[in-house]
Design an enzyme around this catalytic site. Structure first.
Site, PDB file in Angstrom:
ATOM      1  CE  LYS A 147       4.759   3.415   1.801  1.00 51.81           C
ATOM      2  NZ  LYS A 147       5.671   2.400   1.239  1.00 51.81           N
ATOM      3  NE  ARG A 173       9.819  -2.875  -1.476  1.00 53.40           N
ATOM      4  CZ  ARG A 173       9.247  -1.743  -1.062  1.00 53.40           C
ATOM      5  NH1 ARG A 173       9.840  -1.002  -0.136  1.00 53.40           N
ATOM      6  NH2 ARG A 173       8.085  -1.363  -1.529  1.00 53.40           N
ATOM      7  N   PRO A 197       0.822  -1.208   0.000  1.00 52.59           N
ATOM      8  CG  PRO A 197      -0.838  -1.589   1.571  1.00 52.59           C
ATOM      9  CD  PRO A 197       0.495  -2.108   1.102  1.00 52.59           C
ATOM     10  CD  GLU A 198       3.100   2.856  -3.741  1.00 53.36           C
ATOM     11  OE1 GLU A 198       3.760   3.890  -3.601  1.00 53.36           O
ATOM     12  OE2 GLU A 198       3.578   1.819  -4.243  1.00 53.36           O
TER      13      GLU A 198
END
Length: 260
Positions: free
Chosen positions: A50, A245, A2-3
């Site tokens: 976040k 990532r 989620p951003e």
């Protein structure tokens, strides 16, 4: 993952509880298993980067982080919960009118509302917050000139709200190779401004788009498009691990920084 805009949207979903008194709570994590919030009123729902902050009467805040796979769903009272499997539920908050169900939440904890700054004070300017300060974001990014720009953008201590999708899309739109050292990026102010504009444009909707199209398969330039042709030049998009990532980029539109 989620951003920042997804987390902001989630906070808006939890607004449905604001002003209501909790008629029950069920925590399914060991550290909060005996906590009962019955009788407390939900005063506000907020996001910070976040992080989600559900503020309750009695100056208590329920803090949660979605990380990769967490989510909150709000259902009308009596409505069947149609989110993720029941074994992933970490907390249920009920009122007379609704039930908020938190699935696979991380960093779930209760803290004094006055303790929020200590909990989140390390975060950089929030891209969707009232405190957004592009100059401060650029200053923090530039403080480590040898760091790879993709990694620096993901560091929430620099600016809060960017995840892997926006990282990849921002660098494509600015023509920056993801491994370029921050000190060699001459357009940091433009990068910070573009990040703010992209996340702001996607507030209030669950389909994120950096291309201007909401049609399936047309919402991104490089993210999730490995081995597909670049929308600008036709070169095949590449995907590669970068640190912990994955990053996506177009080797033609984002040429390698040979002077690094």
């Amino acid at each position: 993952m989620p951003e920042g805009d997804t987390v902001w949207n989630t906070a808006r979903s939890l607004d449905r509880l604001v002003g209501q008194t909790l008629t029950g709570s069920d925590f399914r994590v060991p550290q909060l298993a005996t906590v009962d919030l019955t009788g407390r009123t939900v005063e506000s729902s907020a996001s910070r980067g976040k992080h989600l902050l559900l503020r309750l009467s009695g100056a208590v805040t329920l803090h949660s982080h979605l990380r990769m796979d967490g989510s909150w769903r709000v259902f009308a009272a009596g409505e069947r919960w149609s989110g993720k499997p029941a074994h992933l539920i970490r907390v249920v908050l009920k009122t007379d009118r609704a039930a908020a169900v938190g699935y696979h939440l991380h960093e779930l904890k209760l803290v004094p509302t006055t303790g929020e700054p200590a909990l989140l004070g390390h975060l950089g300017p929030d891209l969707l917050g009232d405190d957004w300060d592009p100059g401060e974001a650029v200053r923090r990014l530039a403080a480590d000139p040898d760091r790879e720009i993709a990694d620096a953008l993901l560091d929430q201590r620099n600016l809060a709200g960017i995840g892997n999708l926006y990282k990849a899309e921002l660098l494509f739109l600015q023509g920056i190779w993801p491994w370029t050292p921050v000190g060699r990026v001459a357009t940091l102010p433009k990068l910070a401004d573009l990040a703010h504009r992209l996340l702001t444009a996607n507030k209030g909707r669950w389909t994120q788009s950096t291309t201007g199209s909401l049609r399936r398969g047309e919402t991104t330039y490089v993210y999730g498009r490995r081995s597909m042709p670049c929308r600008r030049c036709g070169t095949l998009i590449r995907k590669q691990e970068q640190g912990e990532r994955i990053t996506y980029w177009c080797p033609t539109c984002q040429p390698e920084d040979l002077g690094r």
